[in-house]
Write a protein that holds these residues in place. Structure first.
Motif, PDB file in Angstrom:
ATOM      1  N   GLN A 455       1.028  -1.282  -0.084  1.00 29.35           N
ATOM      2  CA  GLN A 455       0.084   0.015  -0.011  1.00 29.35           C
ATOM      3  C   GLN A 455       0.983   1.294  -0.122  1.00 29.35           C
ATOM      4  N   PHE A 456       1.898   1.325   0.601  1.00 26.28           N
ATOM      5  CA  PHE A 456       2.670   2.371   0.726  1.00 26.28           C
ATOM      6  C   PHE A 456       3.564   2.593  -0.673  1.00 26.28           C
ATOM      7  N   ILE A 457       3.747   1.605  -1.384  1.00 22.66           N
ATOM      8  CA  ILE A 457       4.682   1.708  -2.453  1.00 22.66           C
ATOM      9  C   ILE A 457       3.420   2.345  -3.579  1.00 22.66           C
ATOM     10  N   VAL A 458       2.229   1.745  -3.599  1.00 22.05           N
ATOM     11  CA  VAL A 458       1.140   2.455  -4.589  1.00 22.05           C
ATOM     12  C   VAL A 458       1.103   3.710  -4.046  1.00 22.05           C
ATOM     13  N   ASP A 459       0.814   4.087  -2.796  1.00 29.95           N
ATOM     14  CA  ASP A 459       0.867   5.560  -2.477  1.00 29.95           C
ATOM     15  C   ASP A 459       1.959   6.537  -2.759  1.00 29.95           C
ATOM     16  N   ALA A 460       3.100   5.922  -2.726  1.00 26.58           N
ATOM     17  CA  ALA A 460       4.093   6.830  -3.026  1.00 26.58           C
ATOM     18  C   ALA A 460       4.298   6.810  -4.429  1.00 26.58           C
ATOM     19  N   LEU A 461       3.838   5.985  -5.343  1.00 24.76           N
ATOM     20  CA  LEU A 461       3.725   6.320  -6.972  1.00 24.76           C
ATOM     21  C   LEU A 461       2.573   7.305  -7.223  1.00 24.76           C
ATOM     22  N   ALA A 462       1.696   7.246  -6.340  1.00 25.35           N
ATOM     23  CA  ALA A 462       0.645   8.217  -6.644  1.00 25.35           C
ATOM     24  C   ALA A 462       1.185   9.538  -6.368  1.00 25.35           C
ATOM     25  N   CYS A 463       1.545   9.703  -5.321  1.00 22.51           N
ATOM     26  CA  CYS A 463       2.263  11.083  -5.141  1.00 22.51           C
ATOM     27  C   CYS A 463       3.309  11.550  -6.061  1.00 22.51           C
ATOM     28  N   ILE A 464       4.137  10.710  -6.560  1.00 21.51           N
ATOM     29  CA  ILE A 464       5.165  11.224  -7.585  1.00 21.51           C
ATOM     30  C   ILE A 464       4.474  11.724  -8.991  1.00 21.51           C
ATOM     31  N   LEU A 465       3.323  10.667  -9.426  1.00 17.63           N
ATOM     32  CA  LEU A 465       2.751  11.451 -10.534  1.00 17.63           C
ATOM     33  C   LEU A 465       2.025  12.513 -10.106  1.00 17.63           C
ATOM     34  N   GLN A 466       1.464  12.902  -9.059  1.00 12.93           N
ATOM     35  CA  GLN A 466       0.738  14.030  -8.796  1.00 12.93           C
ATOM     36  C   GLN A 466       1.883  15.063  -8.693  1.00 12.93           C
ATOM     37  N   TYR A 467       2.946  14.948  -8.143  1.00 17.12           N
ATOM     38  CA  TYR A 467       4.200  15.771  -8.103  1.00 17.12           C
ATOM     39  C   TYR A 467       4.411  16.283  -9.609  1.00 17.12           C
ATOM     40  N   ARG A 468       4.523  15.514 -10.403  1.00 15.44           N
ATOM     41  CA  ARG A 468       4.943  15.718 -11.698  1.00 15.44           C
ATOM     42  C   ARG A 468       3.792  16.472 -12.430  1.00 15.44           C
ATOM     43  N   LEU A 469       2.716  15.999 -12.295  1.00 11.69           N
ATOM     44  CA  LEU A 469       1.553  16.930 -12.864  1.00 11.69           C
ATOM     45  C   LEU A 469       1.241  18.291 -12.417  1.00 11.69           C
ATOM     46  N   ASP A 470       1.558  18.595 -11.104  1.00 12.34           N
ATOM     47  CA  ASP A 470       1.632  19.840 -10.549  1.00 12.34           C
ATOM     48  C   ASP A 470       2.727  20.644 -11.240  1.00 12.34           C
ATOM     49  N   TRP A 471       3.775  20.127 -11.441  1.00 15.08           N
ATOM     50  CA  TRP A 471       5.112  20.831 -12.212  1.00 15.08           C
ATOM     51  C   TRP A 471       4.760  21.193 -13.497  1.00 15.08           C
ATOM     52  N   ILE A 472       4.259  20.222 -14.232  1.00 15.13           N
ATOM     53  CA  ILE A 472       3.663  20.343 -15.795  1.00 15.13           C
ATOM     54  C   ILE A 472       2.736  21.664 -15.686  1.00 15.13           C
ATOM     55  N   LYS A 473       1.827  21.285 -14.870  1.00 11.21           N
ATOM     56  CA  LYS A 473       0.713  22.595 -14.682  1.00 11.21           C
ATOM     57  C   LYS A 473       1.143  23.851 -14.591  1.00 11.21           C
ATOM     58  N   THR A 474       2.326  24.352 -13.686  1.00 12.64           N
ATOM     59  CA  THR A 474       2.972  25.418 -13.437  1.00 12.64           C
ATOM     60  C   THR A 474       4.032  25.962 -14.244  1.00 12.64           C
ATOM     61  N   HIS A 475       4.345  24.788 -15.215  1.00 10.50           N
ATOM     62  CA  HIS A 475       5.597  25.217 -16.007  1.00 10.50           C
ATOM     63  C   HIS A 475       5.158  25.008 -17.779  1.00 10.50           C
ATOM     64  N   GLN A 476       3.910  25.449 -17.853  1.00  8.02           N
ATOM     65  CA  GLN A 476       3.565  25.196 -19.372  1.00  8.02           C
ATOM     66  C   GLN A 476       4.305  26.159 -20.196  1.00  8.02           C
ATOM     67  N   GLY A 477       4.680  27.231 -19.812  1.00  3.22           N
ATOM     68  CA  GLY A 477       5.553  28.179 -20.425  1.00  3.22           C
ATOM     69  C   GLY A 477       6.891  27.531 -20.772  1.00  3.22           C
ATOM     70  N   ASN A 478       7.573  26.870 -19.721  1.00  3.06           N
ATOM     71  CA  ASN A 478       8.824  26.170 -20.044  1.00  3.06           C
ATOM     72  C   ASN A 478       8.887  25.118 -21.220  1.00  3.06           C
ATOM     73  N   LEU A 479       7.351  24.385 -21.179  1.00  4.13           N
ATOM     74  CA  LEU A 479       7.293  23.298 -22.237  1.00  4.13           C
ATOM     75  C   LEU A 479       7.079  23.816 -23.448  1.00  4.13           C
ATOM     76  N   ARG A 480       6.907  25.232 -23.569  1.00  6.58           N
ATOM     77  CA  ARG A 480       6.445  25.776 -24.888  1.00  6.58           C
ATOM     78  C   ARG A 480       5.116  25.223 -25.522  1.00  6.58           C
ATOM     79  N   THR A 481       4.148  24.916 -24.689  1.00  6.58           N
ATOM     80  CA  THR A 481       3.050  24.389 -25.199  1.00  6.58           C
ATOM     81  C   THR A 481       2.337  25.114 -26.197  1.00  6.58           C
ATOM     82  N   GLU A 482       2.834  26.407 -26.495  1.00  3.70           N
ATOM     83  CA  GLU A 482       1.938  27.376 -27.505  1.00  3.70           C
ATOM     84  C   GLU A 482       2.238  27.081 -29.036  1.00  3.70           C
TER      85      GLU A 482
END
Length: 678
Positions: A455-482
């Motif tokens: 359960q801890f390993i699954v929970d840790a993976l969910a946190c890692i994915l959420q952490y990456r999604l938050d970074w992508i959300k706040t760095h759309q300019g760095n990714l040049r999404t336009e």
């Protein structure tokens, strides 16, 4: 897994060596000696022939001697050619090996390893050893790379030699899976309290067995927060190994200090409200009526006392309870502080003033950053950030009995002088990858809790994915999404009306399973097909938990394969890479132009790979033209038990269905007393 060739994959750069009369000799030097011997005997034969002519004798003796010499030289040359041919087939048999005594398992147990490749943890000079021709293997021999024989020189994590960093010729093997070659340095785990250690021992009677079977229930009784994802319980209805699977978005929430009205206490409220009946309240709040009989109240009482003595979070909420008992409970709030003044690399147990603050008679929000504010009443459960240091400790008090800090932002790297690195701090993925490694110099409590560890390993993976999604959300300019948010993306999303097109978050192709990730891999695969033509072979490579490498690692700690999916996946990855070398470099099926493969996971969590192989067109005409040639690489019959006992045993164990029906009514294929497959 069956492979072709020797136990090594790379051809020796140094000249091959031959063994003769228990001595090591170089083939080049040996050929020089043979040439000298040939010239010496020819000269002797010439002198004998001249002497015979002078004496008027027939030079039969000299001729016979010369013929014997030529036969001897040819035999020696033939032996050398056969030896070089065997060396080319095995390729890496002539590499030097070293003896190593690796520290494996707990309590510093020393184990002599006998794997093909050796690894040493000391910096002593390696001794060269005579190559043993018995190491050569046939096509039908199973490749076994032995027990884990290496330790990371920086953090002490246990590895197989085959997991070393590729492309680095070093005397000491280097690894990146654990500490990123020394850049990540975290404090080791402490040994758990004596009562918890006693419950984890499987040979400690019925009470320990009851604790391990219901460990997730016991943990939920003492958790300060609750999980938001939906746990799939139907997957474990069969007779297979236990699997923890969660659906939906996962998050942690925390409630108020006291229950509202006539509501029953739950989560952290159980540490404050009605503590005289705490054991009964915890059992009723965390279990249903049909599961309460399996809970032992004595274990609940022992865990409560253990956490009160050792857990800093439990002490914090007990402090709030004492405040309420004094009658001063109006406008009282508890703040769990996010920021730390101490260095997490040296101390994972901050002081009490760094963890909690009791807020009294303050109507302001008092919420800065990611601090957790636990209100008195009249509020709904709040979601807490996965970046808070106590995020995991509040959900898993039985995994972190002391309330240790978990991941937090701005944990610095350990960099050498003059070293340059774009990233300056440890990521969440690197943090959890460091924590789940097996080491002999620290406690293995986090990896020994079976279902709770999963359960801890699954929970840790969910946190890692959420952490990456938050970074992508706040760095759309760095990714040049336009640059790639155009008309085609709008149509793919189904936005056919211009007035309904708004701003959306675009996931890059580097995010696994995103639409662009799938589209990019599909286009790459189609480009290979256009260049190489139709694929020739389709191979499925599966994982077997009975592999000796997996069992050797698990026997050191007394665990089973379902308890340690990390070991199963690591061994599978090593064997898959070696299988790819067999196909690509050693040409087991012939000259290969391209390989495409994907890795999937079965319902029970075991990985398997689907592989598509493109052979060279020049070899296709004479490689598999007739059915007998095709039968050389594939077979759809049960092997003969006497001719191929290993193949027969593999087919019997893994490819034949049954027994089921009346012979085994508990088989996973049985539904309503009837087999679904028969």
């Amino acid at each position: 897994m069956k492979r072709k060739g020797g136990p090594h994959s790379k051809e020796c750069e140094k000249p091959a060596k031959m063994v003769k009369n228990n001595q090591i000799c170089n083939p080049t030097r040996q050929s020089t000696k043979m040439a000298r011997l040939e010239r010496r005997i020819k000269l002797q034969a010439k002198k004998m022939r001249q002497l015979s002519i002078i004496n008027g004798e027939v030079p039969d003796r000299a001729t016979i001697l010369e013929e014997q010499l030529l036969i001897h030289v040819k035999d020696k040359a033939k032996e050398a050619r056969l030896y070089r041919k065997r060396k080319m087939q095995s390729k890496r048999v002539a590499e030097t090996t070293t003896e190593n005594e690796a520290m494996i398992g707990q309590a510093g147990k020393t184990t002599r390893t006998k794997s093909n490749k050796r690894c040493t943890t000391s910096k002593s000079r390696r001794k060269k050893k005579t190559p043993d021709m018995t190491l050569e293997r046939t096509d039908m021999e199973i490749w076994n790379f032995g027990e884990p024989s290496c330790k990371c020189e920086r953090c002490g994590a246990i590895f197989w030699y085959e997991e070393t960093t590729s492309g680095r010729a070093r005397r000491m093997p280097s690894f990146r899976l654990c500490c990123q070659q020394g850049k990540v340095d975290l404090p080791p785990f402490r040994e758990p309290p004596a009562y918890l250690t006693k419950l984890l021992r499987k040979d400690n009677g019925k009470r320990s067995k009851n604790y391990m079977q219901n460990i997730r229930l016991y943990n939920s009784m003492f958790a300060f927060t609750t999980m938001g994802g939906k746990v799939d319980t139907e997957i474990n209805n069969g007779g297979g190994p236990y699997v923890f699977r969660m659906n939906g978005q996962n998050y942690h929430r925390i409630g108020t200090l006291l229950p509202e009205g006539e509501d029953k206490p739950r989560w952290a409220q159980l540490y404050i409200y009605d503590t005289e009946n705490e054991v009964k309240n915890r059992i009723n709040a965390s279990t249903s009526e049909d599961k309460r009989e399996s809970i032992d109240p004595h274990i609940v009482e022992g865990l409560k006392n253990m956490l009160d003595r050792n857990n800093i979070l439990a002490k914090t909420f007990r402090m709030a309870r004492d405040r309420f008992e004094e009658g001063d409970y109006h406008n009282v709030r508890l703040k769990l502080i996010n920021k730390r003044r101490t260095d997490v690399r040296r101390n994972d147990m901050p002081s009490a003033t760094e963890v909690v603050a009791l807020i009294v008679n303050d109507t302001a929000e008092n919420r800065k950053g990611r601090d957790i504010i636990v209100q008195y009443r009249d509020t709904r459960p709040r979601r807490i950030s996965e970046k808070h240091p106590k995020f995991m400790a509040m959900q898993y008090p039985l995994l972190f009995p002391y309330g240790e800090d978990g991941y937090r932002e701005n944990i610095p790297y350990i960099l050498k002088e003059g070293a340059k690195c774009k990233r300056k701090h440890v990521t969440m993925l690197e943090y959890y990858a460091y924590r789940i490694q097996q080491r002999t110099n620290q406690s293995m409590h986090l990896l020994m809790c079976e279902k709770l560890t999963l359960q801890f390993i699954v929970d840790a993976l969910a946190c890692i994915l959420q952490y990456r999604l938050d970074w992508i959300k706040t760095h759309q300019g760095n990714l040049r999404t336009e640059l790639y948010a155009g008309l085609q993306d709008t149509i793919d999303r189904g936005d056919t009306r211009a007035d309904q097109v708004g701003k959306r978050i675009l996931l890059p192709s580097t995010f696994t399973d995103s639409p662009r990730y799938k589209a990019q891999n599909f286009q790459d695969a189609m480009a290979i097909c256009r260049w190489a033509g139709y694929p020739d072979l389709f191979v499925t490579f599966t994982c077997n938990t009975a592999w000796p490498e997996i069992q050797a690692m698990l026997q050191e700690v007394g665990q089973t394969a379902y308890e340690r999916p990390d070991i199963v996946d690591r061994v599978f990855h090593i064997k898959l890479k070696e299988f790819m070398r067999d196909i690509r470099e050693r040409g087991y099926f012939g000259k290969t132009l391209a390989i495409i493969y994907t890795i999937e996971f079965q319902k029970r969590g075991l990985p398997h790979a689907h592989i598509v192989i493109f052979l060279d067109k020049k070899e296709k005409k004479h490689k598999y033209p007739e059915p007998p040639e095709v039968d050389r690489v594939t077979c759809a019959e049960i092997p003969d038990k006497d001719i191929d006992p290993e193949g027969y045993a593999a087919v019997e164990n893994y490819m034949i269905h049954g027994p089921c029906g009346a012979a085994n009514t508990k088989s996973p294929c049985m539904v309503d007393n009837r087999c679904m497959r028969c």
